[in-house]
Write a protein that holds these residues in place. Sequence first.
Motif, PDB file in Angstrom:
ATOM      1  N   LEU A   1       0.830  -1.208   0.000  1.00 50.96           N
ATOM      2  CA  LEU A   1       0.000   0.000   0.000  1.00 50.96           C
ATOM      3  C   LEU A   1       0.863   1.256   0.000  1.00 50.96           C
ATOM      4  CD1 LEU A   1      -2.741  -1.057   2.603  1.00 50.96           C
ATOM      5  CD2 LEU A   1      -2.878  -1.126   0.100  1.00 50.96           C
ATOM      6  N   ASP A   2       1.958   1.226   0.762  1.00 51.25           N
ATOM      7  CA  ASP A   2       2.857   2.378   0.802  1.00 51.25           C
ATOM      8  C   ASP A   2       3.590   2.550  -0.531  1.00 51.25           C
ATOM      9  OD1 ASP A   2       2.395   3.236   3.492  1.00 51.25           O
ATOM     10  OD2 ASP A   2       3.510   1.511   4.188  1.00 51.25           O
ATOM     11  N   LEU A   3       3.952   1.434  -1.160  1.00 51.58           N
ATOM     12  CA  LEU A   3       4.574   1.525  -2.480  1.00 51.58           C
ATOM     13  C   LEU A   3       3.606   2.107  -3.512  1.00 51.58           C
ATOM     14  CD1 LEU A   3       6.671  -1.742  -3.047  1.00 51.58           C
ATOM     15  CD2 LEU A   3       7.478   0.619  -3.290  1.00 51.58           C
ATOM     16  N   ALA A   4       2.346   1.701  -3.395  1.00 51.20           N
ATOM     17  CA  ALA A   4       1.343   2.203  -4.343  1.00 51.20           C
ATOM     18  C   ALA A   4       1.181   3.714  -4.245  1.00 51.20           C
ATOM     19  CB  ALA A   4       0.013   1.504  -4.103  1.00 51.20           C
ATOM     20  N   LYS A   5       1.423   4.260  -3.063  1.00 45.22           N
ATOM     21  CA  LYS A   5       1.299   5.716  -2.874  1.00 45.22           C
ATOM     22  C   LYS A   5       2.336   6.481  -3.693  1.00 45.22           C
ATOM     23  CE  LYS A   5      -0.543   5.357   1.834  1.00 45.22           C
ATOM     24  NZ  LYS A   5      -0.264   5.601   3.282  1.00 45.22           N
ATOM     25  N   VAL A   6       3.472   5.827  -3.991  1.00 47.73           N
ATOM     26  CA  VAL A   6       4.490   6.480  -4.823  1.00 47.73           C
ATOM     27  C   VAL A   6       4.483   5.899  -6.237  1.00 47.73           C
ATOM     28  CG1 VAL A   6       5.949   7.107  -2.874  1.00 47.73           C
ATOM     29  CG2 VAL A   6       6.303   4.891  -3.991  1.00 47.73           C
ATOM     30  N   GLY A   7       3.386   5.200  -6.581  1.00 48.12           N
ATOM     31  CA  GLY A   7       3.200   4.700  -7.932  1.00 48.12           C
ATOM     32  C   GLY A   7       4.076   3.525  -8.300  1.00 48.12           C
ATOM     33  N   ARG A   8       4.471   2.726  -7.312  1.00 50.32           N
ATOM     34  CA  ARG A   8       5.360   1.607  -7.588  1.00 50.32           C
ATOM     35  C   ARG A   8       4.792   0.314  -7.013  1.00 50.32           C
ATOM     36  NH1 ARG A   8      10.321   3.831  -9.226  1.00 50.32           N
ATOM     37  NH2 ARG A   8      10.736   1.710  -9.994  1.00 50.32           N
ATOM     38  N   SER A   9       5.427  -0.803  -7.371  1.00 51.09           N
ATOM     39  CA  SER A   9       5.026  -2.110  -6.860  1.00 51.09           C
ATOM     40  C   SER A   9       6.279  -2.969  -6.708  1.00 51.09           C
ATOM     41  CB  SER A   9       4.006  -2.784  -7.776  1.00 51.09           C
ATOM     42  OG  SER A   9       4.571  -3.012  -9.059  1.00 51.09           O
ATOM     43  N   ARG A  10       6.149  -4.091  -6.027  1.00 49.16           N
ATOM     44  CA  ARG A  10       7.271  -5.003  -5.845  1.00 49.16           C
ATOM     45  C   ARG A  10       6.874  -6.407  -6.308  1.00 49.16           C
ATOM     46  NH1 ARG A  10       7.474  -6.473   0.664  1.00 49.16           N
ATOM     47  NH2 ARG A  10       5.224  -6.797   0.904  1.00 49.16           N
ATOM     48  N   ARG A  11       7.868  -7.298  -6.397  1.00 52.38           N
ATOM     49  CA  ARG A  11       7.644  -8.664  -6.855  1.00 52.38           C
ATOM     50  C   ARG A  11       7.989  -9.631  -5.732  1.00 52.38           C
ATOM     51  NH1 ARG A  11      11.089 -12.271  -9.856  1.00 52.38           N
ATOM     52  NH2 ARG A  11      12.650 -10.588  -9.852  1.00 52.38           N
ATOM     53  N   VAL A  12       6.968 -10.145  -5.087  1.00 54.40           N
ATOM     54  CA  VAL A  12       7.177 -11.105  -4.001  1.00 54.40           C
ATOM     55  C   VAL A  12       7.301 -12.501  -4.602  1.00 54.40           C
ATOM     56  CG1 VAL A  12       6.209 -12.123  -1.904  1.00 54.40           C
ATOM     57  CG2 VAL A  12       5.924  -9.669  -2.342  1.00 54.40           C
ATOM     58  N   VAL A  13       8.419 -13.158  -4.343  1.00 55.41           N
ATOM     59  CA  VAL A  13       8.649 -14.495  -4.896  1.00 55.41           C
ATOM     60  C   VAL A  13       8.650 -15.575  -3.822  1.00 55.41           C
ATOM     61  CG1 VAL A  13       9.997 -13.550  -6.794  1.00 55.41           C
ATOM     62  CG2 VAL A  13      11.176 -14.323  -4.721  1.00 55.41           C
ATOM     63  N   LEU A  14       8.631 -15.176  -2.556  1.00 54.27           N
ATOM     64  CA  LEU A  14       8.688 -16.150  -1.472  1.00 54.27           C
ATOM     65  C   LEU A  14       7.879 -15.665  -0.277  1.00 54.27           C
ATOM     66  CD1 LEU A  14       9.973 -18.728  -0.160  1.00 54.27           C
ATOM     67  CD2 LEU A  14      11.812 -17.215   0.664  1.00 54.27           C
ATOM     68  N   GLY A  15       7.010 -16.525   0.210  1.00 55.52           N
ATOM     69  CA  GLY A  15       6.282 -16.255   1.441  1.00 55.52           C
ATOM     70  C   GLY A  15       6.624 -17.308   2.479  1.00 55.52           C
ATOM     71  N   VAL A  16       7.006 -16.882   3.668  1.00 52.03           N
ATOM     72  CA  VAL A  16       7.355 -17.815   4.747  1.00 52.03           C
ATOM     73  C   VAL A  16       6.541 -17.445   5.986  1.00 52.03           C
ATOM     74  CG1 VAL A  16       9.661 -18.338   3.907  1.00 52.03           C
ATOM     75  CG2 VAL A  16       9.327 -16.390   5.426  1.00 52.03           C
ATOM     76  N   PRO A  17       6.297 -18.401   6.900  1.00 53.75           N
ATOM     77  CA  PRO A  17       5.410 -18.135   8.030  1.00 53.75           C
ATOM     78  C   PRO A  17       6.069 -17.477   9.229  1.00 53.75           C
ATOM     79  CG  PRO A  17       6.014 -20.446   8.025  1.00 53.75           C
ATOM     80  CD  PRO A  17       6.642 -19.836   6.802  1.00 53.75           C
ATOM     81  N   GLN A  18       7.426 -17.419   9.265  1.00 54.99           N
ATOM     82  CA  GLN A  18       8.069 -16.849  10.439  1.00 54.99           C
ATOM     83  C   GLN A  18       9.388 -16.192  10.070  1.00 54.99           C
ATOM     84  OE1 GLN A  18       7.933 -20.398  12.783  1.00 54.99           O
ATOM     85  NE2 GLN A  18       9.903 -21.150  12.039  1.00 54.99           N
ATOM     86  N   PHE A  19       9.841 -15.285  10.940  1.00 55.52           N
ATOM     87  CA  PHE A  19      11.004 -14.462  10.642  1.00 55.52           C
ATOM     88  C   PHE A  19      12.320 -15.224  10.751  1.00 55.52           C
ATOM     89  CE2 PHE A  19       7.783 -11.342  11.361  1.00 55.52           C
ATOM     90  CZ  PHE A  19       8.133 -10.278  10.550  1.00 55.52           C
ATOM     91  N   SER A  20      12.381 -16.241  11.583  1.00 64.31           N
ATOM     92  CA  SER A  20      13.651 -16.899  11.865  1.00 64.31           C
ATOM     93  C   SER A  20      14.306 -17.484  10.623  1.00 64.31           C
ATOM     94  CB  SER A  20      13.447 -17.992  12.920  1.00 64.31           C
ATOM     95  OG  SER A  20      12.486 -18.937  12.487  1.00 64.31           O
ATOM     96  N   GLY A  21      13.517 -17.855   9.612  1.00 61.97           N
ATOM     97  CA  GLY A  21      14.094 -18.465   8.412  1.00 61.97           C
ATOM     98  C   GLY A  21      14.762 -17.493   7.467  1.00 61.97           C
ATOM     99  N   LEU A  22      14.518 -16.191   7.633  1.00 63.33           N
ATOM    100  CA  LEU A  22      15.031 -15.225   6.663  1.00 63.33           C
ATOM    101  C   LEU A  22      16.548 -15.165   6.638  1.00 63.33           C
ATOM    102  CD1 LEU A  22      12.578 -12.211   7.081  1.00 63.33           C
ATOM    103  CD2 LEU A  22      12.681 -13.846   5.197  1.00 63.33           C
TER     104      LEU A  22
END
Length: 307
Positions: A211-232
């Motif tokens: 939503l914040d990216l959309a405010k500046v007219g941009r978007s991102r490409r999410v290629v991975l969704g994970v359920p918790q932060f520890s794996g990052l």
Amino acid sequence: MNRNDLRRVDMNLLVIFEALMFEKNLTRVAEKLFMGQPAVSAALGRLRDLFDDPLLLRNGRGMEPTARALAILKELQPAMDVISGAVSRAKEFEPASSCDVFRIGLSDDAEFGLFPPLLRQLQQEAPGIVVVVRRANYLLMPALLASGEISVGVSYTTDLPANAKRKTLRDIPCKVLRGDDRPGPLTLDEYCERPHAMVSFSGDLSGNIDLDLAKVGRSRRVVLGVPQFSGLRALLAGTEMIATVPDYAACALVEGCKLRAEDPPFPIDAAQLSMAWSGVHDNDPAERWLRSRISQFMAAPLDIPSA
């Protein structure tokens, strides 16, 4: 029923009744109350005799409360809150000698980024206590508080039960995590071009960042969704993927590894991390001690290394 008649009522039955109304499952109630399932089944039979009502009826593979049961719960729960609060206030709390069990709800970011130093302090002051952490977020928190499965929770919150109280602990500024070795911060173009990893409890692949990216007219490409932060930490290292996370999660993730954290190249509206607790525990000495330590350790400023 007069006061003398109350002598015939087993208070334990009322606790089981309340749990049955929320869980609607004998096995889950048995696990929650540390009882055997046959004992819960027997208690349900006694409750049916006491209230002269089936209370729970089969509905397909599940069970649903009767209208009479819901009416009883509506009257009974405030009274049980008052009794519980009165008993709690009648005893003093000594951390060093306490063997209390504390049940806390934490969102994954709070558990990963803020809980470890809090736990060390709790164990130092009260070595005999037991801490049980339940996964919570703004969707799960209301039910966990209302059912008594947790006494206090820390998360981004929206709607809460009517008797719940809330305290803002901190804003949630974001940092961009990256595991490459190229110098200099990311530009907005580079941020949008890079593949993104996202932590998502529900599995959704978009959120407030988009939503914040959309405010500046941009978007991102999410290629991975994970359920918790520890794996990052392992997933981002040595790759082009980046992740935008709360600053306190970033602080924990960059510690002792080659990940680095930097400010995002566009404005992000900071959400708020809040502590919420059931009103019945508001004046409980043990719970007040716990909440004071949560406030102390989960609201403290951070020093986040940038490389």
